[in-house]
Design a protein around this motif. Sequence first.
Motif, PDB file in Angstrom:
ATOM      1  N   HIS A   1      66.406  62.638  40.484  1.00  0.00           N
ATOM      2  CA  HIS A   1      65.358  63.006  41.437  1.00  0.00           C
ATOM      3  C   HIS A   1      64.005  62.393  41.075  1.00  0.00           C
ATOM      4  N   ILE A   2      63.851  61.958  39.841  1.00  0.00           N
ATOM      5  CA  ILE A   2      62.649  61.199  39.465  1.00  0.00           C
ATOM      6  C   ILE A   2      62.898  59.721  39.775  1.00  0.00           C
ATOM      7  N   LEU A   3      64.049  59.224  39.311  1.00  0.00           N
ATOM      8  CA  LEU A   3      64.351  57.794  39.431  1.00  0.00           C
ATOM      9  C   LEU A   3      64.395  57.304  40.876  1.00  0.00           C
ATOM     10  N   GLN A   4      64.925  58.148  41.764  1.00  0.00           N
ATOM     11  CA  GLN A   4      65.091  57.660  43.147  1.00  0.00           C
ATOM     12  C   GLN A   4      63.756  57.257  43.768  1.00  0.00           C
ATOM     13  N   PHE A   5      62.666  57.895  43.370  1.00  0.00           N
ATOM     14  CA  PHE A   5      61.361  57.494  43.908  1.00  0.00           C
ATOM     15  C   PHE A   5      60.902  56.187  43.269  1.00  0.00           C
ATOM     16  N   GLN A   6      61.250  56.009  41.994  1.00  0.00           N
ATOM     17  CA  GLN A   6      60.952  54.720  41.341  1.00  0.00           C
ATOM     18  C   GLN A   6      61.723  53.593  42.011  1.00  0.00           C
ATOM     19  N   PHE A   7      63.020  53.852  42.275  1.00  0.00           N
ATOM     20  CA  PHE A   7      63.849  52.839  42.958  1.00  0.00           C
ATOM     21  C   PHE A   7      63.272  52.552  44.347  1.00  0.00           C
ATOM     22  N   HIS A   8      62.922  53.618  45.048  1.00  0.00           N
ATOM     23  CA  HIS A   8      62.404  53.465  46.413  1.00  0.00           C
ATOM     24  C   HIS A   8      61.138  52.601  46.401  1.00  0.00           C
ATOM     25  N   ARG A   9      60.225  52.908  45.490  1.00  0.00           N
ATOM     26  CA  ARG A   9      58.972  52.140  45.440  1.00  0.00           C
ATOM     27  C   ARG A   9      59.261  50.667  45.149  1.00  0.00           C
ATOM     28  N   ALA A  10      60.199  50.428  44.219  1.00  0.00           N
ATOM     29  CA  ALA A  10      60.524  49.053  43.849  1.00  0.00           C
ATOM     30  C   ALA A  10      61.157  48.311  45.038  1.00  0.00           C
ATOM     31  N   LEU A  11      62.063  48.980  45.740  1.00  0.00           N
ATOM     32  CA  LEU A  11      62.746  48.326  46.863  1.00  0.00           C
ATOM     33  C   LEU A  11      61.775  48.101  48.021  1.00  0.00           C
TER      34      LEU A  11
ATOM     35  N   PHE B   1      71.279  57.387  37.056  1.00  0.00           N
ATOM     36  CA  PHE B   1      71.264  56.234  37.963  1.00  0.00           C
ATOM     37  C   PHE B   1      72.337  56.430  39.026  1.00  0.00           C
ATOM     38  N   HIS B   2      73.519  56.821  38.565  1.00  0.00           N
ATOM     39  CA  HIS B   2      74.618  56.994  39.523  1.00  0.00           C
ATOM     40  C   HIS B   2      74.250  58.018  40.589  1.00  0.00           C
ATOM     41  N   GLU B   3      73.593  59.090  40.167  1.00  0.00           N
ATOM     42  CA  GLU B   3      73.252  60.161  41.115  1.00  0.00           C
ATOM     43  C   GLU B   3      72.081  59.787  42.013  1.00  0.00           C
ATOM     44  N   GLY B   4      71.355  58.741  41.643  1.00  0.00           N
ATOM     45  CA  GLY B   4      70.123  58.451  42.384  1.00  0.00           C
ATOM     46  C   GLY B   4      70.243  57.385  43.462  1.00  0.00           C
ATOM     47  N   ILE B   5      71.377  56.686  43.548  1.00  0.00           N
ATOM     48  CA  ILE B   5      71.458  55.523  44.456  1.00  0.00           C
ATOM     49  C   ILE B   5      71.436  55.935  45.934  1.00  0.00           C
ATOM     50  N   GLY B   6      72.378  56.768  46.304  1.00  0.00           N
ATOM     51  CA  GLY B   6      72.421  57.203  47.703  1.00  0.00           C
ATOM     52  C   GLY B   6      71.148  57.956  48.084  1.00  0.00           C
ATOM     53  N   ASP B   7      70.656  58.769  47.153  1.00  0.00           N
ATOM     54  CA  ASP B   7      69.422  59.530  47.422  1.00  0.00           C
ATOM     55  C   ASP B   7      68.246  58.596  47.698  1.00  0.00           C
ATOM     56  N   THR B   8      68.248  57.446  47.040  1.00  0.00           N
ATOM     57  CA  THR B   8      67.169  56.479  47.269  1.00  0.00           C
ATOM     58  C   THR B   8      67.178  56.025  48.729  1.00  0.00           C
ATOM     59  N   LEU B   9      68.351  55.767  49.251  1.00  0.00           N
ATOM     60  CA  LEU B   9      68.423  55.315  50.648  1.00  0.00           C
ATOM     61  C   LEU B   9      67.973  56.422  51.598  1.00  0.00           C
ATOM     62  N   VAL B  10      68.260  57.652  51.230  1.00  0.00           N
ATOM     63  CA  VAL B  10      67.849  58.778  52.089  1.00  0.00           C
ATOM     64  C   VAL B  10      66.320  58.788  52.256  1.00  0.00           C
ATOM     65  N   LEU B  11      65.602  58.339  51.232  1.00  0.00           N
ATOM     66  CA  LEU B  11      64.132  58.304  51.341  1.00  0.00           C
ATOM     67  C   LEU B  11      63.696  57.314  52.420  1.00  0.00           C
ATOM     68  N   SER B  12      64.578  56.405  52.793  1.00  0.00           N
ATOM     69  CA  SER B  12      64.278  55.451  53.871  1.00  0.00           C
ATOM     70  C   SER B  12      64.675  55.989  55.246  1.00  0.00           C
ATOM     71  N   MET B  13      65.253  57.187  55.280  1.00  0.00           N
ATOM     72  CA  MET B  13      65.639  57.757  56.580  1.00  0.00           C
ATOM     73  C   MET B  13      64.419  58.434  57.195  1.00  0.00           C
ATOM     74  N   THR B  14      63.479  57.602  57.571  1.00  0.00           N
ATOM     75  CA  THR B  14      62.221  58.067  58.167  1.00  0.00           C
ATOM     76  C   THR B  14      62.490  58.538  59.600  1.00  0.00           C
ATOM     77  N   PRO B  15      61.543  59.254  60.212  1.00  0.00           N
ATOM     78  CA  PRO B  15      61.742  59.644  61.611  1.00  0.00           C
ATOM     79  C   PRO B  15      62.082  58.438  62.498  1.00  0.00           C
ATOM     80  N   ALA B  16      61.444  57.296  62.233  1.00  0.00           N
ATOM     81  CA  ALA B  16      61.723  56.115  63.075  1.00  0.00           C
ATOM     82  C   ALA B  16      63.182  55.671  62.899  1.00  0.00           C
ATOM     83  N   TYR B  17      63.669  55.715  61.667  1.00  0.00           N
ATOM     84  CA  TYR B  17      65.058  55.331  61.425  1.00  0.00           C
ATOM     85  C   TYR B  17      66.003  56.323  62.111  1.00  0.00           C
TER      86      TYR B  17
END
Length: 621
Positions: free
Chosen positions: A534-544, A417-433
């Motif tokens: 690396h698995i969890l961050q996609f779960q977090f991303h989908r939930a958020l 979980f600790h390793e996945g938090i910042g990585d989750t936000l990176v998934l939101s760094m879309t080209p538009a962002y």
Amino acid sequence: MQRALLLCVTTLIACGGSDPTDKTPTPLPSAPREPRNPSAVAAPSAESAARFIVDAETRWHEQIAESDHAQWVNQTFITDDTDFLATRAAERDMALTTELVQQAARYQGVELSEEAARKLHLLRINTVLPSPPAPEERRELATLATDMNSMYGTGKYCQQTASGEKCRTLGELSKVLATSRDYDELLDVWNGWHAIAKPMREKYARFVTLGNKGAESIGWKDLGELWRAKFDMPPAALEAESERLWAQVQPFYDSLHCYVRRKLQAHYGEERVPKHGPIPAHVLGNMWAQDWSNIYPLVEPYPGQAKLDVTKALETKRWTAEKMMRTGESFFTGLGLPPLPETFWKHSLIEKPKGREVVCHASAWDIGLTGDVRIKMCTEPTEEDLVTIHHELGHIYYYLMYGKLPPLFQQGAHEGFHEGIGDTLVLSMTPAYLKSLGLLQQTPNNPKADIDTLMKRALQRVAFLPFGKVIDQWRWQVFSGAVKPDGYNAAWWKLRAQYQGIAPPSPRGEEHFDAGAKYHVPANTPYARYFFAHILQFQFHRALCRAAGHQGPLHTCSIAGNAAAGEKLATMLRMGASKPWPDALFAIAGERTMDASALTEYFAPLRAYLDEANQGDQCGW
Ligand code: X8Z
Ligand code: ZN
């Protein structure tokens, strides 16, 4: 990186939680010295357990302040003197955490409140390096830990040139690996860096022997079993869990591997990148072949569709380390989280200092669990470092959000979980962002550009998965004795071939110690956490994204600026390790198991593209 407080350092580390299914360690030997705390010698009862816990948390809290300050100074200024100080602090740290585990064993079987039971459980697994019983062996182990960390931190590839000796650091060598497309030049720097680990080989073997003695002294079969116990499930179940998740993503990895290998063949020729065999480890843009995004230009599906060169923009716009950090902070504040404390800016080290040796591997700290949060990082203006900044800030915000909990709960729900938090936000760094930051010019909105964007992300996140798994599979075998020192390197490359489909580019006999060329091995930082992250961050991303009300394909979602998503994230962060991790996962995602379906959903269009493009090719190795 971080540990409980700073996850990459050797002694204390973020852990899992209590669970009735948790494996009970074999009976503990008696404590190496008389317990100092009178409550620890009282007849075990719920009351004496409560007193013991208060006392243990207080002593531990006091101790980490000392070791954190010593480690910080050592890692930001490596000298013989700071090595000495860090070693002495680590010794005390190891002695205390091991003593507390031994004392905690007195309360096994005593009926306790849920909170007390969880704290006792966390206490039992509150170390990645328990002390062997003999003080001289404790000192030897602490010395080995510091030595290997500093050897890695000061490692260089030196060559004689006409104008004298020329030495290059890991940062400089990594830049060559990221940008050069010359096979022999890549080979030279790859070999050059891997040579730094040779002298660690004997030290590591001794380290394993002593670390295992420590693990045995607190009731574990070996160090690997203790590490696997940190996930709220029996150690054996953790291995099965990792295999289960790997099976979910392996077909996709194989497809990516097949496509990338074909593109690399086109560039380097079949005699160098074989048609059906594993890919040489040095042509994937990264020293450890763990992140392939630097070779994106060689494998771009639709050249010219999406212009994704963030590094170039960072360079030309002369973004400083501070500007990159402040941009990361704004992502978090945009979600409604608080600004970083002033002390963060005062105490962090965000650029490589001149004239002194530092451990450049990025890390996030909460010195003494006091909210004195810091990042240590030799930042360069690259996309990779912008990503790492968000990763590290994920740790920092976890520290800040759970900072009011009792010390033992100030950890991630589990290490992943600790390793996945910042990585989750990176998934939101879309080209538009990225365009909104001025780091991309245009953001064409069409399926081809989407495939390009997903390819870049897959090179970063999907290529990582087998690597994330291999490191600890190797260490678990080493710790258990299944792999002996005379087979270290063979076992290392066997696993890397098996899971990653890569091969060493030069003969790697047992005179080498290639695992030691990866930070987390000399630094004794567990690695399975990154695989799970690396698995969890996609779960977090989908939930958020659901919380943010996103409509449309998952990979097009950005939660940037969304307070509802921020609140959901903060709710989980505030829980720390106070509850077993399935409760934390439920709080954010409404699910109680780790699951790769969000990852496969995110990449679905790319998967279809790759499978189609690979038609007629014989994939696998
Ligand atoms: O070590 C790290 C972070 C610090 S926790 C920079 N990472 C792993 C690595 O570099 O190998 C992040 C990704 C995986
Ligand atoms: Zn980390």
